[in-house]
Write an enzyme that holds these catalytic residues in place. Sequence first.
Site, PDB file in Angstrom:
ATOM      1  N   GLY A 155       0.828  -1.196   0.000  1.00 18.95           N
ATOM      2  CA  GLY A 155       0.000   0.000   0.000  1.00 18.95           C
ATOM      3  C   GLY A 155       0.861   1.243   0.000  1.00 18.95           C
ATOM      4  O   GLY A 155       2.093   1.170   0.086  1.00 18.95           O
ATOM      5  N   SER A 156       0.223   2.410  -0.115  1.00 17.31           N
ATOM      6  CA  SER A 156       0.957   3.672  -0.162  1.00 17.31           C
ATOM      7  C   SER A 156       0.090   4.789   0.418  1.00 17.31           C
ATOM      8  O   SER A 156      -1.081   4.589   0.729  1.00 17.31           O
ATOM      9  CB  SER A 156       1.351   4.007  -1.609  1.00 17.31           C
ATOM     10  OG  SER A 156       0.200   4.147  -2.429  1.00 17.31           O
ATOM     11  N   GLY A 157       0.691   5.970   0.560  1.00 24.02           N
ATOM     12  CA  GLY A 157      -0.052   7.134   1.011  1.00 24.02           C
ATOM     13  C   GLY A 157      -0.500   7.083   2.456  1.00 24.02           C
ATOM     14  O   GLY A 157      -1.480   7.737   2.821  1.00 24.02           O
ATOM     15  N   GLY A 160      -4.152   2.981   5.857  1.00 23.62           N
ATOM     16  CA  GLY A 160      -4.196   1.866   6.778  1.00 23.62           C
ATOM     17  C   GLY A 160      -3.088   1.860   7.807  1.00 23.62           C
ATOM     18  O   GLY A 160      -2.936   0.883   8.549  1.00 23.62           O
ATOM     19  N   ARG A 280       9.591   4.682  -6.756  1.00 26.71           N
ATOM     20  CA  ARG A 280       8.845   5.605  -7.616  1.00 26.71           C
ATOM     21  C   ARG A 280       9.065   7.014  -7.088  1.00 26.71           C
ATOM     22  O   ARG A 280       9.671   7.210  -6.032  1.00 26.71           O
ATOM     23  CB  ARG A 280       7.347   5.288  -7.561  1.00 26.71           C
ATOM     24  CG  ARG A 280       6.842   5.262  -6.123  1.00 26.71           C
ATOM     25  CD  ARG A 280       5.357   5.304  -5.987  1.00 26.71           C
ATOM     26  NE  ARG A 280       4.935   5.104  -4.603  1.00 26.71           N
ATOM     27  CZ  ARG A 280       4.924   6.044  -3.656  1.00 26.71           C
ATOM     28  NH1 ARG A 280       5.320   7.287  -3.945  1.00 26.71           N
ATOM     29  NH2 ARG A 280       4.522   5.776  -2.427  1.00 26.71           N
TER      30      ARG A 280
END
Length: 419
Positions: A155-157, A160, A280
């Site tokens: 996941g990212s950002g 969670g 990225r």
Amino acid sequence: MARRALILVEGTRSNGPLYVQAAQRLGLHPITLSADPARYDYLAAEGTEAIRVDTDNLDALIRECARLRATYDIAGITSATESFYATASKLCPHFDLPGPNPASIERCCDKFTQRQLLAEGGVPIPAYCVAANATEVESSAAEIGLPVILKPAVGSGSSGVRLCRSVEELAEHTAYLLGGKYIWRSSPRILVEEFAQGPNYGAELMGSEVIGTAAIDWGGPPHFVCRECTYPALLTDDEHRRIIDASLSCLRALDLGWGPTNIEFKWTKLGPVVIEVNPRLAGTPTPQLVQLAYGVDLITEHIKLVIGEEWDLRRSHSHTAVARNLIPDRDGILDWIDGDSRAAAVPGVAEVKFYVEPKTPILRNGNYRDKIGHVMASSPTLAQTEAVIQRAVDLIDWSITPFATLREREQYAAPYFPD
């Protein structure tokens, strides 16, 4: 002669428009392949081509790119979003195009595998365990010792991600992650991680070169929502060297070094500890801040690499650039938001942007989507830039009417699908 095209696999609401605009400035025709192009408002606004295709199906993407190659000269293929960056890199060899090693990207995007490789490479990281159910989460937290960070293994950002300081908070967040409110792209696996304490820093790399370092204010726990980001971070020569050394160690351990990498650190009593390596570019406003601070356009230079052209990472100047994110303090319905034009008129302000419009439901979930806008500024000094930012932010205001009942709030809530 066929028109040169840049294929973008899916997009993002942050960097997506910047990739489209940079491609156009380079004389390329950007084409976005997406399972749902309507998700990205900027595609219509920029008047760019978008094609509906199952982006989770590599064979379907290969067929679509082969079809496009009959009309266009495909100069490069990439993605602005982490969850599809490995997919884009798998397409490149099929069309003899430059790209990163897909296996390295996939290993890095799995936070558990990433930590295993970093540990094997001698890179300082927090203690960690991986868990698939509530019992394993509880035993892992007991082994590491509270407080701990719980986060999805993929996941990212900050989606969670939560600091759990007690057994009750641990159980509550585990139930959130495993109870259906958080939608997983793969089998649920939770990373249980030691809470490393200290100031937060970030490093942006292109290839094996550290372009810049940032000081990051993640706001107050238990969630991690970026409130302010400053380039460059105020570091001593020794601190800067140690972050560069740690960054290059990450590249070696993870077999990265082609294209962009974003690394997050905590400066603990032991020095820089790596929290996360992202294979990225970081999302908005990081690329804009790097350009304001150093004069290096990371997105344009990344596209040059993708299409096989020589990049230019030389700095043209050295300023201080700051972004302040606008974070609401309550849930409810946004009545109004204004002051953007006044804030933008403050000398030194580079950009003021609102992400929401009046009558939008505001639901804070403790991740990057809590932000409702940002202000960016730059100047020759940190003190001057901070003064400009504060002057601009003071001109912005909004009103939110809280939800009258929990039921009213829940009618606007929806399962969270990570980008």
